[in-house]
Design a protein around this motif. Structure first.
Motif, PDB file in Angstrom:
ATOM      1  N   GLY A  69       0.811  -1.220   0.000  1.00 38.31           N
ATOM      2  CA  GLY A  69       0.000   0.000   0.000  1.00 38.31           C
ATOM      3  C   GLY A  69       0.835   1.257   0.000  1.00 38.31           C
ATOM      4  N   ILE A  70       1.897   1.279   0.784  1.00 39.03           N
ATOM      5  CA  ILE A  70       2.756   2.467   0.839  1.00 39.03           C
ATOM      6  C   ILE A  70       3.484   2.673  -0.479  1.00 39.03           C
ATOM      7  CG2 ILE A  70       4.822   3.413   1.952  1.00 39.03           C
ATOM      8  CD1 ILE A  70       3.731   2.235   4.585  1.00 39.03           C
ATOM      9  N   VAL A  71       3.967   1.595  -1.074  1.00 38.64           N
ATOM     10  CA  VAL A  71       4.626   1.710  -2.385  1.00 38.64           C
ATOM     11  C   VAL A  71       3.630   2.208  -3.442  1.00 38.64           C
ATOM     12  CG1 VAL A  71       5.681   0.364  -4.255  1.00 38.64           C
ATOM     13  CG2 VAL A  71       6.433   0.045  -1.900  1.00 38.64           C
ATOM     14  N   THR A  72       2.412   1.704  -3.392  1.00 45.11           N
ATOM     15  CA  THR A  72       1.386   2.154  -4.330  1.00 45.11           C
ATOM     16  C   THR A  72       1.052   3.621  -4.123  1.00 45.11           C
ATOM     17  OG1 THR A  72       0.462  -0.067  -4.349  1.00 45.11           O
ATOM     18  CG2 THR A  72      -0.925   1.683  -5.222  1.00 45.11           C
ATOM     19  N   LEU A  73       0.980   4.067  -2.871  1.00 45.92           N
ATOM     20  CA  LEU A  73       0.734   5.482  -2.593  1.00 45.92           C
ATOM     21  C   LEU A  73       1.849   6.363  -3.150  1.00 45.92           C
ATOM     22  CD1 LEU A  73      -0.606   5.396   1.053  1.00 45.92           C
ATOM     23  CD2 LEU A  73      -1.791   6.299  -0.927  1.00 45.92           C
ATOM     24  N   ILE A  74       3.074   5.889  -3.060  1.00 48.14           N
ATOM     25  CA  ILE A  74       4.200   6.671  -3.575  1.00 48.14           C
ATOM     26  C   ILE A  74       4.179   6.726  -5.103  1.00 48.14           C
ATOM     27  CG2 ILE A  74       6.724   6.693  -3.762  1.00 48.14           C
ATOM     28  CD1 ILE A  74       6.762   5.574  -0.875  1.00 48.14           C
ATOM     29  N   LEU A  75       3.806   5.615  -5.737  1.00 47.69           N
ATOM     30  CA  LEU A  75       3.839   5.546  -7.204  1.00 47.69           C
ATOM     31  C   LEU A  75       2.565   6.057  -7.886  1.00 47.69           C
ATOM     32  CD1 LEU A  75       5.583   2.088  -7.696  1.00 47.69           C
ATOM     33  CD2 LEU A  75       6.591   4.376  -7.828  1.00 47.69           C
ATOM     34  N   SER A  76       1.477   6.216  -7.138  1.00 39.68           N
ATOM     35  CA  SER A  76       0.214   6.606  -7.777  1.00 39.68           C
ATOM     36  C   SER A  76       0.242   7.990  -8.434  1.00 39.68           C
ATOM     37  CB  SER A  76      -0.943   6.489  -6.794  1.00 39.68           C
ATOM     38  OG  SER A  76      -0.769   7.360  -5.715  1.00 39.68           O
ATOM     39  N   PRO A  77       0.964   9.008  -7.920  1.00 40.17           N
ATOM     40  CA  PRO A  77       1.013  10.271  -8.675  1.00 40.17           C
ATOM     41  C   PRO A  77       1.633  10.117 -10.058  1.00 40.17           C
ATOM     42  CG  PRO A  77       1.705  10.659  -6.431  1.00 40.17           C
ATOM     43  CD  PRO A  77       1.579   9.180  -6.592  1.00 40.17           C
ATOM     44  N   PHE A  78       2.648   9.250 -10.182  1.00 46.85           N
ATOM     45  CA  PHE A  78       3.268   9.034 -11.496  1.00 46.85           C
ATOM     46  C   PHE A  78       2.304   8.328 -12.447  1.00 46.85           C
ATOM     47  CE2 PHE A  78       6.763   9.041  -8.375  1.00 46.85           C
ATOM     48  CZ  PHE A  78       7.390  10.195  -8.798  1.00 46.85           C
ATOM     49  N   LEU A  79       1.552   7.384 -11.923  1.00 46.91           N
ATOM     50  CA  LEU A  79       0.536   6.702 -12.730  1.00 46.91           C
ATOM     51  C   LEU A  79      -0.562   7.674 -13.138  1.00 46.91           C
ATOM     52  CD1 LEU A  79      -0.708   4.056 -13.872  1.00 46.91           C
ATOM     53  CD2 LEU A  79      -1.863   3.831 -11.667  1.00 46.91           C
ATOM     54  N   LEU A  80      -0.969   8.508 -12.211  1.00 44.68           N
ATOM     55  CA  LEU A  80      -2.027   9.480 -12.496  1.00 44.68           C
ATOM     56  C   LEU A  80      -1.592  10.479 -13.559  1.00 44.68           C
ATOM     57  CD1 LEU A  80      -4.875   9.998 -11.435  1.00 44.68           C
ATOM     58  CD2 LEU A  80      -3.913  11.688  -9.901  1.00 44.68           C
ATOM     59  N   GLN A  81      -0.324  10.861 -13.554  1.00 43.29           N
ATOM     60  CA  GLN A  81       0.173  11.785 -14.574  1.00 43.29           C
ATOM     61  C   GLN A  81       0.158  11.151 -15.961  1.00 43.29           C
ATOM     62  OE1 GLN A  81       4.009  12.914 -13.067  1.00 43.29           O
ATOM     63  NE2 GLN A  81       3.185  14.596 -11.866  1.00 43.29           N
ATOM     64  N   ARG A  82       0.320   9.844 -16.027  1.00 40.73           N
ATOM     65  CA  ARG A  82       0.276   9.161 -17.325  1.00 40.73           C
ATOM     66  C   ARG A  82      -1.152   8.936 -17.804  1.00 40.73           C
ATOM     67  NH1 ARG A  82       4.783   7.447 -19.560  1.00 40.73           N
ATOM     68  NH2 ARG A  82       6.633   7.191 -18.296  1.00 40.73           N
ATOM     69  N   VAL A  83      -2.069   8.700 -16.879  1.00 47.10           N
ATOM     70  CA  VAL A  83      -3.446   8.372 -17.253  1.00 47.10           C
ATOM     71  C   VAL A  83      -4.271   9.630 -17.526  1.00 47.10           C
ATOM     72  CG1 VAL A  83      -5.568   7.287 -16.437  1.00 47.10           C
ATOM     73  CG2 VAL A  83      -3.380   6.190 -16.014  1.00 47.10           C
ATOM     74  N   VAL A  84      -4.154  10.632 -16.675  1.00 40.34           N
ATOM     75  CA  VAL A  84      -4.931  11.873 -16.823  1.00 40.34           C
ATOM     76  C   VAL A  84      -4.112  12.845 -17.659  1.00 40.34           C
ATOM     77  CG1 VAL A  84      -6.044  13.764 -15.608  1.00 40.34           C
ATOM     78  CG2 VAL A  84      -6.077  11.476 -14.629  1.00 40.34           C
ATOM     79  N   SER A  85      -4.655  13.240 -18.781  1.00 46.57           N
ATOM     80  CA  SER A  85      -3.889  14.041 -19.745  1.00 46.57           C
ATOM     81  C   SER A  85      -3.534  15.424 -19.219  1.00 46.57           C
ATOM     82  CB  SER A  85      -4.671  14.164 -21.041  1.00 46.57           C
ATOM     83  OG  SER A  85      -5.913  14.805 -20.801  1.00 46.57           O
TER      84      SER A  85
END
Length: 121
Positions: A69-85
């Motif tokens: 969960g903590i790793v996912t929380l850290i990586l989710s902004p990078f994923l969000l930047q790729r998904v949301v234009s």
């Protein structure tokens, strides 16, 4: 005693308050993009909560889903930047709000499922 100076009507009109220009289009675009980001974070939160519950009930240590969960929380902004234009429109407060929603949603769903749903055996 000194007399009060009377202003001219032109000076009084110039001193009146005027509202600044409000860009409705930019506001609507940003709000729709925040909604799109919230939907992506909601899907991540749901998946993370279910994964944490499944790992916890499988008999592993509590540190495994917590670490995931903590790793996912850290990586989710990078994923969000790729998904949301248009994630470049987000301010620091928007990012903090999205991450707080993800964190508390994950913990809430994980603990709710641990207390309500039966264990996987």
């Amino acid at each position: 005693m000194a007399k009060k100076v009377r202003r001219k009507p032109e000076e009084e009109a110039a001193a009146a308050f005027e509202f600044p220009h409000f860009d409705e289009d930019a506001f609507a675009v940003k709000e729709f993009e925040l909604g799109r980001g919230l939907a992506v974070i909601g899907v991540i939160t749901l998946g993370l909560g279910l994964l944490s519950w499944a790992i916890s009930t499988a008999g592993t240590s509590v540190w495994v889903p917590l670490g995931i969960g903590i790793v996912t929380l850290i990586l989710s902004p990078f994923l969000l930047q790729r998904v949301v234009s248009r994630s470049g429109l987000y301010t620091k407060g928007d990012w903090a709000g999205l991450l707080a929603m993800e964190f508390f949603g994950w913990f809430g769903l994980w603990f709710l499922l641990l207390n309500v749903a039966p264990a996987i055996h």
